[in-house]
Design a protein around this motif. Structure first.
Motif, PDB file in Angstrom:
ATOM      1  N   SER A  82       0.801  -1.148   0.051  1.00 50.22           N
ATOM      2  CA  SER A  82       0.004   0.057   0.044  1.00 50.22           C
ATOM      3  C   SER A  82       1.102   1.281  -0.054  1.00 50.22           C
ATOM      4  O   SER A  82       2.014   1.302   0.431  1.00 50.22           O
ATOM      5  CB  SER A  82      -1.035   0.149   1.160  1.00 50.22           C
ATOM      6  N   THR A  83       0.383   2.417  -0.399  1.00 51.07           N
ATOM      7  CA  THR A  83       1.157   3.568  -0.513  1.00 51.07           C
ATOM      8  C   THR A  83       1.676   4.159   0.894  1.00 51.07           C
ATOM      9  O   THR A  83       2.963   4.606   0.837  1.00 51.07           O
ATOM     10  CB  THR A  83       0.482   4.913  -1.053  1.00 51.07           C
ATOM     11  N   ASN A  84       1.219   3.658   1.977  1.00 51.14           N
ATOM     12  CA  ASN A  84       1.710   4.190   3.109  1.00 51.14           C
ATOM     13  C   ASN A  84       2.754   3.061   3.784  1.00 51.14           C
ATOM     14  O   ASN A  84       3.420   3.418   4.689  1.00 51.14           O
ATOM     15  CB  ASN A  84       0.541   4.249   4.328  1.00 51.14           C
ATOM     16  N   GLN A  85       3.166   2.067   2.604  1.00 51.36           N
ATOM     17  CA  GLN A  85       4.299   1.459   3.113  1.00 51.36           C
ATOM     18  C   GLN A  85       5.357   2.033   2.407  1.00 51.36           C
ATOM     19  O   GLN A  85       6.726   1.414   2.286  1.00 51.36           O
ATOM     20  CB  GLN A  85       4.275   0.023   2.831  1.00 51.36           C
ATOM     21  N   THR A  86       5.292   2.993   1.479  1.00 50.53           N
ATOM     22  CA  THR A  86       6.676   3.724   0.834  1.00 50.53           C
ATOM     23  C   THR A  86       7.285   4.325   1.973  1.00 50.53           C
ATOM     24  O   THR A  86       6.893   4.893   2.985  1.00 50.53           O
ATOM     25  CB  THR A  86       6.146   4.877   0.137  1.00 50.53           C
ATOM     26  N   SER A  87       8.837   3.723   1.989  1.00 46.72           N
ATOM     27  CA  SER A  87       9.824   3.974   3.059  1.00 46.72           C
ATOM     28  C   SER A  87      11.123   3.336   2.731  1.00 46.72           C
ATOM     29  O   SER A  87      11.167   3.021   1.704  1.00 46.72           O
ATOM     30  CB  SER A  87       9.176   3.371   4.410  1.00 46.72           C
ATOM     31  N   MET A  88      11.858   3.702   3.784  1.00 45.61           N
ATOM     32  CA  MET A  88      13.225   3.034   3.515  1.00 45.61           C
ATOM     33  C   MET A  88      13.231   1.736   4.489  1.00 45.61           C
ATOM     34  O   MET A  88      12.810   2.343   5.664  1.00 45.61           O
ATOM     35  CB  MET A  88      14.370   4.264   4.104  1.00 45.61           C
ATOM     36  N   TYR A  89      13.547   0.855   4.018  1.00 44.17           N
ATOM     37  CA  TYR A  89      13.745  -0.337   4.976  1.00 44.17           C
ATOM     38  C   TYR A  89      15.103  -0.697   5.082  1.00 44.17           C
ATOM     39  O   TYR A  89      15.987  -0.701   4.301  1.00 44.17           O
ATOM     40  CB  TYR A  89      13.121  -1.446   4.156  1.00 44.17           C
ATOM     41  N   LEU A  90      15.454  -0.796   6.301  1.00 36.20           N
ATOM     42  CA  LEU A  90      16.710  -1.464   6.986  1.00 36.20           C
ATOM     43  C   LEU A  90      16.766  -2.835   7.596  1.00 36.20           C
ATOM     44  O   LEU A  90      15.963  -2.845   8.542  1.00 36.20           O
ATOM     45  CB  LEU A  90      17.241  -0.077   7.737  1.00 36.20           C
ATOM     46  N   CYS A  91      17.698  -3.439   7.029  1.00 42.54           N
ATOM     47  CA  CYS A  91      17.840  -4.758   7.816  1.00 42.54           C
ATOM     48  C   CYS A  91      19.129  -4.795   8.444  1.00 42.54           C
ATOM     49  O   CYS A  91      20.164  -3.844   8.459  1.00 42.54           O
ATOM     50  CB  CYS A  91      18.138  -5.626   6.604  1.00 42.54           C
ATOM     51  N   ALA A  92      19.055  -5.458   9.746  1.00 35.15           N
ATOM     52  CA  ALA A  92      20.186  -5.536  10.593  1.00 35.15           C
ATOM     53  C   ALA A  92      20.555  -6.937  11.211  1.00 35.15           C
ATOM     54  O   ALA A  92      19.800  -7.640  11.307  1.00 35.15           O
ATOM     55  CB  ALA A  92      20.301  -4.549  11.841  1.00 35.15           C
ATOM     56  N   SER A  93      21.735  -7.063  11.561  1.00 41.46           N
ATOM     57  CA  SER A  93      22.176  -8.108  12.324  1.00 41.46           C
ATOM     58  C   SER A  93      23.082  -8.060  13.572  1.00 41.46           C
ATOM     59  O   SER A  93      23.526  -7.122  13.609  1.00 41.46           O
ATOM     60  CB  SER A  93      22.887  -9.376  11.384  1.00 41.46           C
ATOM     61  N   ARG A  94      23.089  -8.856  14.423  1.00 45.38           N
ATOM     62  CA  ARG A  94      23.839  -8.959  15.682  1.00 45.38           C
ATOM     63  C   ARG A  94      24.182 -10.154  16.263  1.00 45.38           C
ATOM     64  O   ARG A  94      23.433 -11.179  15.858  1.00 45.38           O
ATOM     65  CB  ARG A  94      22.930  -8.228  16.490  1.00 45.38           C
ATOM     66  N   GLU A  95      25.391 -10.322  16.721  1.00 52.59           N
ATOM     67  CA  GLU A  95      25.849 -11.775  17.028  1.00 52.59           C
ATOM     68  C   GLU A  95      25.071 -12.615  17.836  1.00 52.59           C
ATOM     69  O   GLU A  95      24.772 -13.878  17.557  1.00 52.59           O
ATOM     70  CB  GLU A  95      27.215 -11.124  17.982  1.00 52.59           C
ATOM     71  N   GLY A  96      24.163 -11.954  18.724  1.00 52.73           N
ATOM     72  CA  GLY A  96      23.397 -13.214  19.494  1.00 52.73           C
ATOM     73  C   GLY A  96      22.530 -12.082  20.590  1.00 52.73           C
ATOM     74  O   GLY A  96      22.749 -11.004  20.607  1.00 52.73           O
ATOM     75  N   THR A  97      21.872 -12.968  21.321  1.00 57.07           N
ATOM     76  CA  THR A  97      20.809 -12.129  22.290  1.00 57.07           C
ATOM     77  C   THR A  97      21.491 -11.272  23.202  1.00 57.07           C
ATOM     78  O   THR A  97      21.198 -10.171  23.574  1.00 57.07           O
ATOM     79  CB  THR A  97      20.182 -13.331  23.259  1.00 57.07           C
ATOM     80  N   PHE A  98      22.691 -11.572  23.812  1.00 56.31           N
ATOM     81  CA  PHE A  98      23.744 -10.841  24.652  1.00 56.31           C
ATOM     82  C   PHE A  98      24.741  -9.936  24.027  1.00 56.31           C
ATOM     83  O   PHE A  98      25.546  -9.587  24.353  1.00 56.31           O
ATOM     84  CB  PHE A  98      24.217 -11.526  25.684  1.00 56.31           C
ATOM     85  N   GLY A  99      24.683 -10.031  22.385  1.00 54.27           N
ATOM     86  CA  GLY A  99      25.154  -9.160  21.589  1.00 54.27           C
ATOM     87  C   GLY A  99      25.409  -7.847  21.884  1.00 54.27           C
ATOM     88  O   GLY A  99      24.398  -7.421  22.434  1.00 54.27           O
ATOM     89  N   TYR A 100      26.134  -7.035  21.406  1.00 52.61           N
ATOM     90  CA  TYR A 100      26.257  -5.445  21.584  1.00 52.61           C
ATOM     91  C   TYR A 100      25.666  -4.822  20.345  1.00 52.61           C
ATOM     92  O   TYR A 100      24.347  -4.815  20.063  1.00 52.61           O
ATOM     93  CB  TYR A 100      27.495  -5.152  21.768  1.00 52.61           C
ATOM     94  N   GLU A 101      26.342  -4.246  19.481  1.00 57.10           N
ATOM     95  CA  GLU A 101      25.909  -3.499  18.341  1.00 57.10           C
ATOM     96  C   GLU A 101      25.570  -4.463  17.313  1.00 57.10           C
ATOM     97  O   GLU A 101      25.518  -5.356  17.173  1.00 57.10           O
ATOM     98  CB  GLU A 101      27.224  -2.568  17.862  1.00 57.10           C
TER      99      GLU A 101
END
Lengths: 113, 114
Positions: A82-101
């Motif tokens: 839908s038009t309201n989903q026009t946006s920038m989409y960012l994916c991220a990853s992290r080492e684990g549950t107790f990972g940091y950045e």
């Protein structure tokens, strides 16, 4: 260095289309995230996954779904764009549950017309 | 629950001037704190982080931030900015051993004028 890649930098889709956004990371990270970024609203979490086949809703999951069949890949699906989903989409990853950045991909700018 | 407030949405400054980008947080548990930078048309990248130890942390390109527990702040500073520092800056907080989902502020746009 950790590398997070996203399948497209720019995407234009029509209203009602099913849209797939792909994200791949190369560092064997357990956690992966999908955000959307809009001016003045910062980053809002759509979904995250803490391991393969695991997923949790974020703050704004409505209209989206995700898939994580392999550890390195996390897909975001817009079931009926839908038009309201026009946006920038960012994916991220992290080492684990107790990972940091988190490590972010370059983003996909999606326009729904 | 945790939240992050970036008090300024936009900070204009002249080249070689000092700058401070403000960040305040609230959390019911002890936290880790982060600053990320986003250059135009790119994703976010980590600028610096506070995990433990010295409350003053530095980045490789001259930024520094100080964790102030009593004021629940983590302000970002640079004594002399360059044109190339023009970017969006995000402050983020993550609970230690609590929820593993970080919370981001809404961002501050740093605009460096020649």
């Amino acid at each position: 260095d950790v590398k997070v890649t996203q399948s497209s930098r720019y995407l234009v889709k029509r209203t009602g289309e099913k849209v797939f956004l792909e994200c791949v990371q190369d560092m064997d990270h357990e956690n992966m995230f999908w955000y959307r970024q809009d001016p003045g609203l910062g980053l809002r979490l759509i979904y995250f996954s803490y391991d393969v086949k695991m997923k949790e809703k974020g703050d704004i999951p409505e209209g989206y779904s995700v898939s994580r069949e392999k550890k390195e890949r996390f897909s975001l699906i817009l079931e009926s764009a839908s038009t309201n989903q026009t946006s920038m989409y960012l994916c991220a990853s992290r080492e684990g549950t107790f990972g940091y950045e988190q490590y972010f991909g370059p983003g996909t700018r999606l326009t729904v017309t | 629950a945790q939240s992050v407030t970036q008090l300024d949405s936009q900070v204009p400054v002249f080249e070689e001037a000092p700058v401070e980008l403000r960040c305040n947080y609230s959390s019911s548990v002890s936290v880790y704190l982060f600053w990320y930078v986003q250059y135009p048309n790119q994703g976010l990248q980590l600028l610096l982080k506070y995990l433990s130890g010295s409350t003053l942390v530095e980045s490789i390109n001259g930024f520094e931030a100080e964790f102030n527990k009593s004021q629940t702040s983590f302000h970002l500073r640079k004594p002399s900015v360059h044109i190339s520092d023009t970017a969006e800056y995000f402050c983020a907080v993550k609970g230690r051993g609590g929820s593993y989902i970080p919370t981001f502020g809404r961002g501050t746009s740093l605009i460096v004028h020649p």
